[in-house]
Write a protein that holds these residues in place. Structure first.
Motif, PDB file in Angstrom:
ATOM      1  N   ARG A  29       6.333  -8.086 -21.250  1.00 48.68           N
ATOM      2  CA  ARG A  29       5.065  -8.080 -21.992  1.00 48.68           C
ATOM      3  C   ARG A  29       5.221  -7.436 -23.366  1.00 48.68           C
ATOM      4  O   ARG A  29       4.628  -7.884 -24.352  1.00 48.68           O
ATOM      5  CB  ARG A  29       3.974  -7.377 -21.187  1.00 48.68           C
ATOM      6  CG  ARG A  29       4.341  -6.004 -20.640  1.00 48.68           C
ATOM      7  CD  ARG A  29       3.212  -5.417 -19.801  1.00 48.68           C
ATOM      8  NE  ARG A  29       3.660  -4.272 -19.020  1.00 48.68           N
ATOM      9  CZ  ARG A  29       2.868  -3.569 -18.216  1.00 48.68           C
ATOM     10  NH1 ARG A  29       1.582  -3.890 -18.109  1.00 48.68           N
ATOM     11  NH2 ARG A  29       3.335  -2.558 -17.524  1.00 48.68           N
ATOM     12  N   PRO A  77       0.235  -8.806 -18.234  1.00 45.54           N
ATOM     13  CA  PRO A  77       0.056  -7.841 -19.325  1.00 45.54           C
ATOM     14  C   PRO A  77      -0.660  -6.566 -18.916  1.00 45.54           C
ATOM     15  O   PRO A  77      -0.457  -5.522 -19.535  1.00 45.54           O
ATOM     16  CB  PRO A  77      -0.755  -8.632 -20.358  1.00 45.54           C
ATOM     17  CG  PRO A  77      -1.403  -9.736 -19.580  1.00 45.54           C
ATOM     18  CD  PRO A  77      -0.442 -10.091 -18.494  1.00 45.54           C
ATOM     19  N   TYR A 130       0.488 -10.161 -23.691  1.00 44.21           N
ATOM     20  CA  TYR A 130       0.464  -8.704 -23.775  1.00 44.21           C
ATOM     21  C   TYR A 130      -0.963  -8.275 -24.086  1.00 44.21           C
ATOM     22  O   TYR A 130      -1.805  -9.069 -24.504  1.00 44.21           O
ATOM     23  CB  TYR A 130       1.427  -8.190 -24.854  1.00 44.21           C
ATOM     24  CG  TYR A 130       1.274  -8.882 -26.190  1.00 44.21           C
ATOM     25  CD1 TYR A 130       0.294  -8.497 -27.104  1.00 44.21           C
ATOM     26  CD2 TYR A 130       2.107  -9.946 -26.547  1.00 44.21           C
ATOM     27  CE1 TYR A 130       0.147  -9.138 -28.319  1.00 44.21           C
ATOM     28  CE2 TYR A 130       1.976 -10.593 -27.761  1.00 44.21           C
ATOM     29  CZ  TYR A 130       0.988 -10.184 -28.638  1.00 44.21           C
ATOM     30  OH  TYR A 130       0.840 -10.823 -29.842  1.00 44.21           O
TER      31      TYR A 130
END
Length: 246
Positions: A29, A77, A130
């Motif tokens: 991520r 994420p 992310y």
């Protein structure tokens, strides 16, 4: 007030404006975040926000969960931060400008970033590769008597340095001159003191510079008194902390 959306990098540490943060980035991520930041032209700031974790973990689980040994851990994420990531983080963060992002042969990254300004988290979005956050700037007001407080903090900090350095009296600044601008002093001392994350977070989100300096003066006097009865402790660089593994 104008808001901005930036990539969000949660850590078990606090970044202060003006301080340098080296990172070793290995989770996918955060690697995705760095790959995206590298698309930003070199003459423009490559910015992301560093936020201290209230609950959760910096690194997502990498082994089957318990009690079910066959369970596949969440690698998304928001992995490790619960169903509402906003609640897992402290509300005041620091924007970081990545001066250096270097990709290693194995796809991980070495990053050198510098804290710039304080921001407040308004929301966290986990829909992408992310985390990103909507942020609003937090003004740094000087408060009352910041100049005089800064002088007192610097005096107390020098005593703290000597106690930390022990009998060798090695300076933690490695010979560098300390600043005298109250805001800079307040952040430098907050970063340099050996304090736990909640205390550093309290200093980061102080309502004004004078309040932060008052708090630091009390902490310095307390910590110096404690160290007086302890063996010598290793020195550390004021503008750099240990590399965070993410």
């Amino acid at each position: 007030m104008t808001t901005v959306r930036l990539p969000l990098f949660p850590l078990n540490t606090v970044l202060f404006p003006g301080l340098v943060l080296p990172l070793s980035v290995f989770e996918e991520r955060y690697r995705a975040m760095m790959r995206e930041l590298l698309k930003t032209p070199e003459d423009e700031p490559r910015r992301f926000a560093v936020v201290a974790i209230r609950d959760g973990h910096e690194v997502a689980p990498s082994v089957p969960g318990m009690p079910d040994p066959t369970a596949v851990p969440d690698q998304g994420p928001a992995a490790g931060f619960g169903t509402d990531p906003l609640r897992a983080f402290h509300k005041v963060a620091c924007v970081a400008d990545a001066a250096t992002i270097r990709e290693r042969a194995d796809g991980t990254f070495e990053v050198l970033a510098t804290g710039t300004t304080r921001v407040r988290l308004l929301s966290v979005d986990s829909s992408g590769p992310y985390l990103t956050a909507e942020l609003e700037p937090v003004a740094e007001d000087p408060g009352e008597e910041a100049g005089a407080l800064a002088e007192g903090v610097l005096r107390a900090f020098r005593q703290y340095q000597k106690r930390l350095a022990g009998a060798r009296e090695r300076s933690l600044t490695t010979g560098a001159d300390l600043p005298d601008e109250p805001g800079v002093v307040s952040y430098l001392v907050a970063a340099a003191m050996m304090l736990d994350t909640p205390t550093k977070q309290r200093l980061l989100q102080a309502p004004d510079t004078a309040s932060r300096l008052r708090d630091e003066l009390k902490l310095l006097r307390r910590e110096t008194a404690i160290i007086r009865n302890l063996p010598s402790l290793p020195s550390s660089d004021l503008t750099r902390g240990p590399t965070s593994l993410n």
